[in-house]
Design a protein around this motif. Structure first.
Motif, PDB file in Angstrom:
ATOM      1  N   SER B 113      29.175  43.416  48.252  1.00  0.00           N
ATOM      2  CA  SER B 113      30.101  42.305  48.051  1.00  0.00           C
ATOM      3  C   SER B 113      31.085  42.335  49.218  1.00  0.00           C
ATOM      4  O   SER B 113      31.108  43.288  49.985  1.00  0.00           O
ATOM      5  N   PRO B 125      40.402  37.101  39.465  1.00  0.00           N
ATOM      6  CA  PRO B 125      38.970  37.437  39.488  1.00  0.00           C
ATOM      7  C   PRO B 125      38.120  36.420  38.727  1.00  0.00           C
ATOM      8  O   PRO B 125      36.990  36.147  39.112  1.00  0.00           O
ATOM      9  N   TRP B 127      38.222  33.375  38.651  1.00  0.00           N
ATOM     10  CA  TRP B 127      37.916  32.177  39.417  1.00  0.00           C
ATOM     11  C   TRP B 127      36.899  32.439  40.518  1.00  0.00           C
ATOM     12  O   TRP B 127      36.524  31.530  41.240  1.00  0.00           O
ATOM     13  N   ARG B 128      36.529  33.707  40.678  1.00  0.00           N
ATOM     14  CA  ARG B 128      35.688  34.013  41.840  1.00  0.00           C
ATOM     15  C   ARG B 128      34.270  34.332  41.390  1.00  0.00           C
ATOM     16  O   ARG B 128      34.045  35.197  40.563  1.00  0.00           O
ATOM     17  N   GLU B 131      32.907  38.017  41.647  1.00  0.00           N
ATOM     18  CA  GLU B 131      33.258  38.985  40.604  1.00  0.00           C
ATOM     19  C   GLU B 131      32.255  38.939  39.459  1.00  0.00           C
ATOM     20  O   GLU B 131      31.831  39.965  38.945  1.00  0.00           O
ATOM     21  N   ILE B 134      29.074  40.639  40.591  1.00  0.00           N
ATOM     22  CA  ILE B 134      29.226  42.102  40.624  1.00  0.00           C
ATOM     23  C   ILE B 134      29.090  42.663  39.211  1.00  0.00           C
ATOM     24  O   ILE B 134      28.390  43.637  38.964  1.00  0.00           O
TER      25      ILE B 134
END
Lengths: 328, 257
Positions: B113, B125, B127-128, B131, B134
């Motif tokens: 990442s 996190p 919103w991403r 994440e 992962i």
């Protein structure tokens, strides 16, 4: 940012919005504004101490650099306060890199020693470079901040502004610790070898978080200068750096909320003690503000002995124990 | 004398490591074939863990060279070596004890990442997309070792057997080509040891090369393609499990003369 932290942040914002309506007195509002400055510095320091596992005994110096850079650029060069604040951030980034890169490459607590020396150097410079800093008599007539032409000229306005910055500081810190980078930091605190074996560049991360925490301190220093409009070397001694570490440790360095709690509590402590002075006089004890440092020391000692994870964690445990007792 | 061959994913040549006056590894030359399970055995203090630390960059050799997939590893720092695709576990399990089981494995996705400090600080996190990815990939690796049910537990609270499994899941999460396991069965009961053997077999099926240091001879003889025997930092035996078991030098080293 996780659910609990978001909820905490919303409660905090609502609480803060109400404070000036409850506390009409400008003096107490001023005390809370100073608490905001300490809070901001301590949030950054908590990222360094609690999450990256490094101790800095020189964050007061970064506050000083922020304050003096803002003060000097606005008064002698006539810069706008915002530009001066930005310049202070850039300067602190560079200075933190110079202090941090050689020391954080080594294993162990070399950073603590290096920053302790650094704090004394900055304090001595502030006293000795009279042409630049005004020396012991300080810098006068630092301008106030204004936002889009709206001057922050009352304590109430400055209260909202400084705590808004703290809220942003909390938001950034929560995002960071729950991200890829934050996990890397928490991992290297758990085991540097294991983190490195998974590809985390531990040296680079330690340096980055050290610089980030220094930037928090710098912004706090600039805001301080624009609030009091006068700075002298007095508040930026090595003891201030130690006090900042104490705040983080008392509140609990392993949680951002812990550092926050510690900063607020210890910032308000002198006020509480001056209240207590009146009562102590009645029973024949003449308490002087000089004894404050003794009280700080005692508090730190008690916390480290009985609540090593800090006041915030201790409160959490007390609440859980209370709930259990009710359930029975 | 051994010679480097194309199928060697890892090649150590004349490696020597001296601590003060003590020779821990003495002129060691070994090759590990791609896709194999290779065990390193030897009495306590023979220098096995030192060899792992040399390969993964925690120590640098006093002399000699280490080649991995055609690339010299000498002088590279541990995180760089990890990024080339070498993962490891530790003899005394080194988890991140305060973090959850899932978060431990998520750290293993670090190299896969990219978010840096600015991006990480600016956005929550949730919103991403990275994440979420992962987290999902870390869950997949937890499932691979059978720890899905413990995802939210604090890593330090797991029993030792699960801690070892977790450490392996975390190392696998970097998707290595080569994984070094330092005594994966130490302290495990016989049931857990059998599970560990099955896990190592499963890792091999993922086309990863496995090197392990192990004292449990039953496990070693069961799963290894090749066994290297080290004593006093020197290679004293090299061959299939059967061949090594009958080697008089090896028997002498273990039983004494």
């Amino acid at each position: 940012m996780q659910g609990k932290d978001t909820a905490g942040l919303i409660v905090l914002i609502l609480g803060l919005a109400a404070v000036p309506w409850v506390i009409g007195n400008d003096y107490y509002l001023g005390v809370l504004i100073f608490a905001a400055f300490n809070c901001l510095t301590c949030i950054g320091l908590c990222l360094l101490m609690g999450y990256a596992g490094q101790i800095s005994l020189g964050h007061g110096a970064f506050v000083a650099i922020g304050a003096y850079t803002s003060g000097i650029l606005t008064t002698t060069l006539g810069w706008s306060p915002w530009a001066a604040m930005g310049a202070a951030v850039l300067l602190v980034t560079g200075v933190a890199a110079i202090v941090g890169i050689p020391t954080l490459r080594l294993k162990g607590h070399y950073l603590a020693m290096a920053t302790l020396g650094f704090a004394s150097i900055i304090h001595i410079l502030a006293v000795a470079t009279v042409d630049l800093t005004g020396g012991p008599s300080g810098l006068l007539d630092i301008p106030r901040l204004s936002i889009f032409g709206y001057p922050l000229d009352s304590d109430r306005r400055y209260f909202y502004f400084s705590w808004a910055v703290v809220v942003v500081g909390l938001y950034v810190a929560f995002n960071l610790i729950n991200s890829r980078v934050g996990r890397g930091l928490r991992a290297l605190h758990g085991s540097e070898d294991a983190a490195a074996s998974l590809g985390v560049n531990i040296t680079a991360y330690k340096i980055q978080v050290f610089i980030m925490s220094a930037v928090y301190a710098s912004v706090s220093g600039s805001m301080y200068a624009y609030y009091v409009n006068y700075i002298d070397p007095g508040p930026f001694g090595v003891m201030h750096s130690v006090l900042l570490v104490t705040m983080v440790a008392v509140g609990g360095m392993y949680r951002i909320w812990g550092a926050f709690t510690g900063a607020v509590l210890l910032s308000l402590l002198p006020e509480m003690l001056s209240f207590a002075t009146d009562y102590l006089q009645v029973i024949g004890i003449a308490y002087k503000p000089d004894y404050d440092i003794l009280v700080y020391g005692t508090i730190l000692l008690i916390i480290m002995l009985f609540l090593p994870e800090g006041v915030f964690d201790g409160l959490g445990r007390a609440v859980r124990a209370g709930k259990q007792m009710i359930r029975r | 004398m051994l010679e480097k061959k194309a199928e060697h994913i890892l090649w150590l040549e004349n490696i020597r490591k001296v601590f003060g006056g003590v020779v821990a590894v003495d002129d060691l030359t070994i090759g590990v074939e791609k896709g194999s399970v290779t065990s390193v055995i030897g009495p306590n203090g023979a220098g096995k863990t030192t060899v792992f630390n040399l390969i993964t960059g925690f120590l640098s050799p006093s002399s000699g060279r280490i080649v991995y997939s055609g690339r010299a590893l000498n002088r590279l720092r541990p995180h760089r070596i990890a990024s080339l695709g070498i993962a490891r576990t530790f003899q005394n399990v080194r988890l991140f004890p305060q973090m959850t089981v899932l978060e431990n494995v998520m750290v293993g996705r670090h190299l896969r990442s990219a978010a840096g400090i600015f991006f990480s600080s600016a956005l929550p996190p949730a919103w991403r997309r990275e994440e979420a990815r992962i987290r999902q990939e870390a869950m997949d690796w937890l499932e691979f070792v059978g720890l899905t049910g413990h995802a939210r537990a604090i890593a330090g609270n797991l029993p030792l057997g699960s801690q070892r499994m977790l450490e392996i899941a975390r190392a696998l999460a970097i998707e290595p080509h080569l994984i070094l396991l330092d005594e994966p069965a130490a302290g495990l009961n016989s049931r857990e040891t059998i599970a560990m053997g099955e896990l190592i077999e499963k890792i091999r099926q993922q086309r990863m090369t496995v090197v392990l240091v192990e004292h449990d001879m039953e496990l070693v003889m069961d799963i290894s393609d090749r066994v290297l025997v080290i004593n006093f930092g020197r290679l004293i035996g090299d061959g299939t499990p059967e061949a090594v078991q009958d080697d008089p030098d090896v028997i002498a080293a273990y039983l004494g003369e």
